[in-house]
Write an enzyme that holds these catalytic residues in place. Structure first.
Site, PDB file in Angstrom:
ATOM      1  N   ASP A  55       0.843  -1.199   0.000  1.00 44.84           N
ATOM      2  CA  ASP A  55       0.000   0.000   0.000  1.00 44.84           C
ATOM      3  C   ASP A  55       0.881   1.252   0.000  1.00 44.84           C
ATOM      4  OD1 ASP A  55      -2.229   1.626   0.352  1.00 44.84           O
ATOM      5  OD2 ASP A  55      -2.356   1.263   2.511  1.00 44.84           O
TER       6      ASP A  55
HETATM    7  C1  SPV Z   1      -6.703   1.463   4.713  1.00 50.05           C
HETATM    8  O1  SPV Z   1      -7.630   0.668   4.944  1.00 50.05           O
HETATM    9  O2  SPV Z   1      -6.105   1.497   3.643  1.00 50.05           O
HETATM   10  C2  SPV Z   1      -6.319   2.444   5.744  1.00 50.05           C
HETATM   11  C3  SPV Z   1      -6.547   2.093   7.144  1.00 50.05           C
HETATM   12  O3  SPV Z   1      -5.802   3.465   5.399  1.00 50.05           O
HETATM   13  S1  SPV Z   1      -5.135   1.327   7.792  1.00 50.05           S
HETATM   14  O4  SPV Z   1      -4.637   0.379   6.811  1.00 50.05           O
HETATM   15  O5  SPV Z   1      -5.571   0.665   9.034  1.00 50.05           O
HETATM   16  O6  SPV Z   1      -4.165   2.386   8.050  1.00 50.05           O
HETATM   17 MG    MG Z   2      -5.375   3.542   3.298  1.00 51.02          MG
END
Ligand code: SPV
Ligand code: MG
Length: 285
Positions: A55
């Site tokens: 991510d």
């Molecule tokens: C996501 O779901 O992409 C978020 C929340 O930003 S977290 O991964 O918990 O930071």
């Molecule tokens: Mg996110």
């Protein structure tokens, strides 16, 4: 009534809202059928499920827009799209607000992570955008709305970046004052959020994402002052562990011939129900 108006009304209601994270259209439908109040289209979930990549802004604005379109086509709940740090600067935020509002999502969330961002739980290289740059993004997003009903949610990563409660409060207040419709205060731990709440002077609904403190109950977060609780990534994590369990067993047992496997997989009838087969193909069965 459109979903943005519904979500705004829900935010005015008594009690907190419980939002479920989704990573694709089917998980969004399952969030809906389970009784959640809204859907969080998770950047992490989408990038993991859609690309099997970390991510770190590899799931693009266009990818998210396509995904959100597929989601809003099949659900009747407000959808909040996790637009990370806005895929660029204030011009990108202006563009994304126009695009996401047009397709019928209720809200977008913009965080003060620099672009390209890294997921809040990747520990190294943490920093936040200078506050003026974040305010420029929010201002640009708010001005780009077609309707005042559409929500622009601000998220501060000050606690995640180790900048402390004072900085988180200062940023949250600035984001509220510029007109953000809600503020996510992201944190790795609950005690920091309790300190935050002691000083918070209201004016915008607060949002919590309890990824790393699952022991804190919804009721506790709600009575402490959070208006929205987002269970952001439990669905993708459950999907991954369930796939691993079933596929490992099939591989180990040389086939799917053990009947107890059926306890761990959705039946074909269940899938037909989720995809509304009857509606599309009444003579299918
Ligand atoms: C996501 O779901 O992409 C978020 C929340 O930003 S977290 O991964 O918990 O930071
Ligand atoms: Mg996110």
């Amino acid at each position: 009534m459109n979903q943005a108006t519904n979500f705004r009304n829900d935010l005015q209601g008594a009690g907190a809202l419980m939002i479920g994270g989704a990573h694709d259209a089917v998980s969004a439908k399952i969030v809906e059928s389970t009784g959640f109040d809204g859907i969080w289209l998770s950047s992490m979930g989408a990038c993991v499920a859609g690309k099997a990549l970390p991510d770190i802004s590899l799931f693009t604005l266009t990818d998210m827009l396509n995904l959100a379109q597929n989601v809003v086509a099949v659900v009747n709940l407000p959808v909040i799209v996790d637009c990370e740090s806005g895929y660029g600067d204030e011009k990108n935020v202006r563009y994304l607000v126009k695009q996401f509002e047009r397709i019928g999502v209720a809200a977008v969330c913009i965080e003060d992570n620099p672009y390209p961002k890294r997921n809040s739980f990747y520990m190294t290289g943490r920093s936040v955008l200078p506050v003026d740059a974040m305010l420029a993004k929010l201002e640009s997003g708010l001005a780009a709305r077609e309707s005042d009903a559409f929500l622009v949610v601000a998220r501060t990563e000050a606690l995640i970046a180790g900048l402390g409660v004072k900085e988180a409060l200062s940023r949250a207040r600035k984001y509220r004052d510029i007109g953000a419709d809600a503020v996510v205060v992201h944190s790795r731990d609950w005690p920091a959020l309790k300190l935050f709440l002691e000083e918070w002077d209201g004016g915008a609904p607060l949002v919590v994402i309890p990824t790393l403190f699952p022991q804190v109950s919804f009721n506790e977060m709600s009575s402490a002052g959070f208006k929205v609780v987002i269970y952001a990534n439990q669905a993708i994590r459950a999907a991954i562990s369930s796939m691993q369990t079933v596929l490992r067993r099939i591989k180990a047992e040389c086939g799917a011939n053990g009947i107890d496997l059926l306890e761990n997989v959705a039946s074909l009838e269940e899938i037909e129900k989720i995809v509304c087969l009857e509606e599309w193909l009444p003579d299918a069965n």
